[in-house]
Design an enzyme around this catalytic site. Sequence first.
Site, PDB file in Angstrom:
ATOM      1  N   HIS A 131       0.819  -1.229   0.000  1.00 15.00           N
ATOM      2  CA  HIS A 131       0.000   0.000   0.000  1.00 15.00           C
ATOM      3  C   HIS A 131       0.845   1.268   0.000  1.00 15.00           C
ATOM      4  CE1 HIS A 131       0.670   0.533   4.352  1.00 15.00           C
ATOM      5  NE2 HIS A 131       0.767  -0.770   4.331  1.00 15.00           N
ATOM      6  N   ASP A 140       1.285   3.006  -3.295  1.00 13.22           N
ATOM      7  CA  ASP A 140       0.160   3.799  -3.798  1.00 13.22           C
ATOM      8  C   ASP A 140      -0.125   5.003  -2.903  1.00 13.22           C
ATOM      9  OD1 ASP A 140      -0.409   1.931  -5.878  1.00 13.22           O
ATOM     10  OD2 ASP A 140      -1.248   0.604  -4.342  1.00 13.22           O
ATOM     11  N   HIS A 141       0.430   4.987  -1.739  1.00 16.53           N
ATOM     12  CA  HIS A 141       0.145   6.045  -0.759  1.00 16.53           C
ATOM     13  C   HIS A 141       1.466   6.639  -0.310  1.00 16.53           C
ATOM     14  CE1 HIS A 141      -1.072   7.950   3.053  1.00 16.53           C
ATOM     15  NE2 HIS A 141      -2.299   7.928   2.597  1.00 16.53           N
ATOM     16  N   TYR A 142       2.108   7.547  -1.106  1.00 18.25           N
ATOM     17  CA  TYR A 142       1.655   7.962  -2.421  1.00 18.25           C
ATOM     18  C   TYR A 142       2.746   7.612  -3.418  1.00 18.25           C
ATOM     19  CZ  TYR A 142      -1.502  10.711   0.465  1.00 18.25           C
ATOM     20  OH  TYR A 142      -2.423  11.098   1.385  1.00 18.25           O
ATOM     21  N   VAL A 185       4.210   7.305   2.452  1.00 19.02           N
ATOM     22  CA  VAL A 185       4.017   7.606   3.871  1.00 19.02           C
ATOM     23  C   VAL A 185       3.010   6.625   4.465  1.00 19.02           C
ATOM     24  CG1 VAL A 185       4.553  10.067   3.788  1.00 19.02           C
ATOM     25  CG2 VAL A 185       2.219   9.332   3.354  1.00 19.02           C
TER      26      VAL A 185
END
Lengths: 128, 159
Positions: B30, B33-35, B40
């Site tokens: 994740h 994708d974040h970010y 973070v």
Amino acid sequence: MPTREEVYEKVKDTLIDALSLDDDEVTPEATLVGDLGAESIDFLDIVFRLEKNFDVKIPRGELFPENLASADSGYVADGKVTEEGVAMMREKMPHADIDAFADDPKVENIQDLFTVEMVVKFVESKLG
Amino acid sequence: MRWFWIDRFVEFESGVRAKAVKNVTMAEDHLHDHYPGFPVMPGSLMLEGMAQTGGILLGEKNAFEHIVILAKVPKITYHRWVRPGDQLIYTATLLDARDEGGSTEVTAHVREHDGTESLAAECEIVFVHLDDNDPAMGHVDQKNFVFESGLLDVMDVSS
């Protein structure tokens, strides 16, 4: 023993913290659910904060009785709380304005018993 | 993905305080994708880690007799980014515990290179207890969740 005004101010601060309210939203007549947007889970949070802020113990169901007049309680007929039910509420909630409720004892009106004033009276009875 | 948002408890004082760590790594999907380009740790997942730390602290006090459910987060403040390579340290303090539930205060710190810790987030979390026999709950068994999901390994603070 604090004055009613002192208790009220502290109850007000407690509700502002628990329900993320603005200062001017809290009045003595305000209902917790209808006017101040409290949900069932907030009642537990309010009890925690009152215990801490006033250094009192509040047993389960004493301030906010659970399952008052639920469908299977035997105290409800045609969507209204029966006379026995109203009598039971008087006994369980001496801090609430049951007289006003008894005029129109619809089940959906029960939540209007929970007002800021009711909490203040309850805390006073605990402190007294 | 398995829903463990703490790696290990490092301190556990029954009914009082618990400290758990969570290492943030680029191996976690994740974060890509974040970010993209700026990974973070999502604040929501830090909150989940804080809730797992506080929830287990409350549950253990009652020998996991109750199903402990996160009910309300009266307040939460995030103070800084948490990046891959950081170690999060969650410290939960039990404020209240009673039949109906409990409340905790939890902080998240990041250990800096020089060994000092800086505050990344702090919150208050209110939990409620549900009982196994609550018809709304079906047949959730908190004990099974804790003991069969491997959560007990997380709780081993002796090593």
